[in-house]
Design a protein around this motif. Structure first.
Motif, short mmCIF file in Angstrom:
data_model
loop_
_atom_site.label_atom_id
_atom_site.label_comp_id
_atom_site.label_asym_id
_atom_site.label_seq_id
_atom_site.Cartn_x
_atom_site.Cartn_y
_atom_site.Cartn_z
N ILE A 126 -25.41 -29.47 72.56
CA ILE A 126 -25.69 -28.58 73.69
C ILE A 126 -24.69 -28.65 74.83
N GLY A 127 -24.04 -29.76 75.02
CA GLY A 127 -23.27 -29.90 76.25
C GLY A 127 -21.78 -30.01 76.08
N GLY A 128 -21.26 -29.81 74.89
CA GLY A 128 -19.86 -30.09 74.66
C GLY A 128 -18.90 -29.00 75.02
N ALA A 129 -19.37 -27.76 75.12
CA ALA A 129 -18.49 -26.63 75.41
C ALA A 129 -17.27 -26.62 74.49
N GLY A 130 -17.48 -26.93 73.23
CA GLY A 130 -16.39 -26.98 72.28
C GLY A 130 -15.59 -28.27 72.33
N ASN A 131 -16.04 -29.26 73.07
CA ASN A 131 -15.29 -30.51 73.22
C ASN A 131 -15.63 -31.47 72.09
N THR A 132 -15.07 -31.21 70.93
CA THR A 132 -15.34 -32.03 69.75
C THR A 132 -14.79 -33.44 69.92
N PHE A 133 -13.70 -33.59 70.67
CA PHE A 133 -13.10 -34.91 70.86
C PHE A 133 -14.09 -35.87 71.52
N ALA A 134 -14.70 -35.45 72.62
CA ALA A 134 -15.64 -36.32 73.32
C ALA A 134 -16.83 -36.65 72.44
N ALA A 135 -17.35 -35.66 71.73
CA ALA A 135 -18.49 -35.89 70.85
C ALA A 135 -18.14 -36.89 69.75
N THR A 136 -16.94 -36.77 69.19
CA THR A 136 -16.49 -37.69 68.14
C THR A 136 -16.33 -39.10 68.67
N VAL A 137 -15.69 -39.22 69.84
CA VAL A 137 -15.44 -40.54 70.43
C VAL A 137 -16.75 -41.26 70.74
N PHE A 138 -17.68 -40.57 71.40
CA PHE A 138 -18.88 -41.25 71.87
C PHE A 138 -19.86 -41.57 70.75
N THR A 139 -19.99 -40.70 69.77
CA THR A 139 -20.86 -41.05 68.64
C THR A 139 -20.24 -42.19 67.84
N SER A 140 -18.93 -42.19 67.70
CA SER A 140 -18.26 -43.24 66.93
C SER A 140 -18.37 -44.60 67.63
N TYR A 141 -18.05 -44.65 68.92
CA TYR A 141 -18.11 -45.93 69.61
C TYR A 141 -19.55 -46.37 69.88
N GLY A 142 -20.46 -45.40 69.97
CA GLY A 142 -21.87 -45.78 70.03
C GLY A 142 -22.29 -46.49 68.76
N ALA A 143 -21.86 -45.95 67.62
CA ALA A 143 -22.16 -46.59 66.33
C ALA A 143 -21.44 -47.94 66.22
N PHE A 144 -20.23 -48.02 66.79
CA PHE A 144 -19.51 -49.30 66.79
C PHE A 144 -20.31 -50.38 67.51
N TRP A 145 -20.80 -50.06 68.71
CA TRP A 145 -21.55 -51.06 69.47
C TRP A 145 -22.84 -51.45 68.77
N LEU A 146 -23.50 -50.47 68.16
CA LEU A 146 -24.73 -50.80 67.41
C LEU A 146 -24.42 -51.74 66.25
N SER A 147 -23.37 -51.45 65.52
CA SER A 147 -23.01 -52.29 64.37
C SER A 147 -22.50 -53.65 64.82
N PHE A 148 -21.74 -53.69 65.91
CA PHE A 148 -21.25 -54.97 66.41
C PHE A 148 -22.40 -55.84 66.91
N GLY A 149 -23.33 -55.25 67.64
CA GLY A 149 -24.47 -56.01 68.13
C GLY A 149 -25.36 -56.52 67.02
N SER A 150 -25.49 -55.72 65.96
CA SER A 150 -26.36 -56.13 64.86
C SER A 150 -25.85 -57.36 64.13
N ILE A 151 -24.54 -57.61 64.21
CA ILE A 151 -23.97 -58.80 63.56
C ILE A 151 -24.61 -60.08 64.11
N TYR A 152 -24.92 -60.06 65.41
CA TYR A 152 -25.42 -61.27 66.08
C TYR A 152 -26.93 -61.29 66.24
N ILE A 153 -27.62 -60.33 65.60
CA ILE A 153 -29.08 -60.35 65.57
C ILE A 153 -29.51 -61.07 64.29
N LEU A 154 -30.20 -62.19 64.43
CA LEU A 154 -30.50 -63.06 63.30
C LEU A 154 -31.29 -62.36 62.20
#
Length: 239
Positions: A126-154
């Motif tokens: 809804i909010g990208g106004a055709g800005n695929t770059f921002a959408a790609t960056v934020f979904t990717s790094y959001g997934a990165f942080w989730l995966s990185f954090g999960s490494i240290y969850i026992l």
């Protein structure tokens, strides 16, 4: 309203600019004709009426203004990225001699991970106004942080799977970060036509992740601390 009033003029053979065939399946949104005119969707558009490259909107080129106004999800996504990177950078740099990573996991999961990922999805929908770059960056790094954090969850059992083999675990983390440093490098290349804060953000981020990767694969504590310092610097350019 006439074409002259809108600043938009269809490309014709008399314009002096080669028209993009209407059957083309891909038209670059930042195909620049000259200093004043750009080409979007097979139309000549005056840059003065377009949205300029902006760190706030996280768009790296000229884009049309959105027909449907919505909240700027890029703002909260950038805040989520910066705060989480700030905390992890200080930990990796061993500020105040802190060597226990647990405090960085909470923002990695909830703010840098979940919130940033959802903001990226919002930019796609809804909010990208055709800005695929921002959408790609934020979904990717959001997934990165989730995966990185999960490494240290026992409960995920990732660290437990390596048992007492700390060397193998260090190599695995290094390879994980190496993949993300390559991805970040390609994102960095896209920012050359953007604002200088965004350029520095991605340069320091990519260099920092690469140093962390090398520090875990080597292993080398000074390299890891250097990577942490670069992540800290990168977070400052996202605020």
């Amino acid at each position: 309203m006439t074409e002259y009033d809108t600043g938009i003029e269809p490309i014709t053979s008399a314009s002096g600019i080669s028209a993009v065939p209407s059957s083309s399946r891909y038209v670059p949104s930042t195909l620049v004709s000259d200093d004043e005119i750009t080409v979007i969707d097979n139309k000549k558009i005056n840059k003065q009426i377009l949205k300029k490259p902006s760190a706030a909107y996280f768009n790296v080129g000229y884009t049309t203004w959105p027909k449907r106004e919505a909240g700027n999800a890029a703002s909260v996504a950038l805040a989520a990225f910066s705060l989480t990177t700030f905390v992890l950078g200080l930990y990796l740099a061993q500020a105040k001699n802190i060597k226990i990573i647990n405090i960085a996991i909470a923002p990695a999961i909830f703010f840098g991970g979940l919130i940033q990922f959802l903001a990226g999805v919002g930019l796609f929908l809804i909010g990208g106004a055709g800005n695929t770059f921002a959408a790609t960056v934020f979904t990717s790094y959001g997934a990165f942080w989730l995966s990185f954090g999960s490494i240290y969850i026992l409960n995920f059992g990732i660290i437990e799977a390596y048992g007492d083999d700390a060397e193998q675990f260090s190599y695995a983390i290094g390879f994980f970060l190496l993949g993300w440093s390559i991805f970040t490098f390609f994102m960095f290349l896209v920012t050359f036509k953007s604002t200088w804060p965004m350029l520095i953000l991605f340069f320091t981020l990519d260099f920092g992740i690469f140093m962390l990767s090398a520090g875990f694969i080597a292993p080398n504590e000074k390299c890891v601390r250097g990577g942490g310092i670069l992540l800290f610097i990168s977070s400052l350019f996202g605020t």
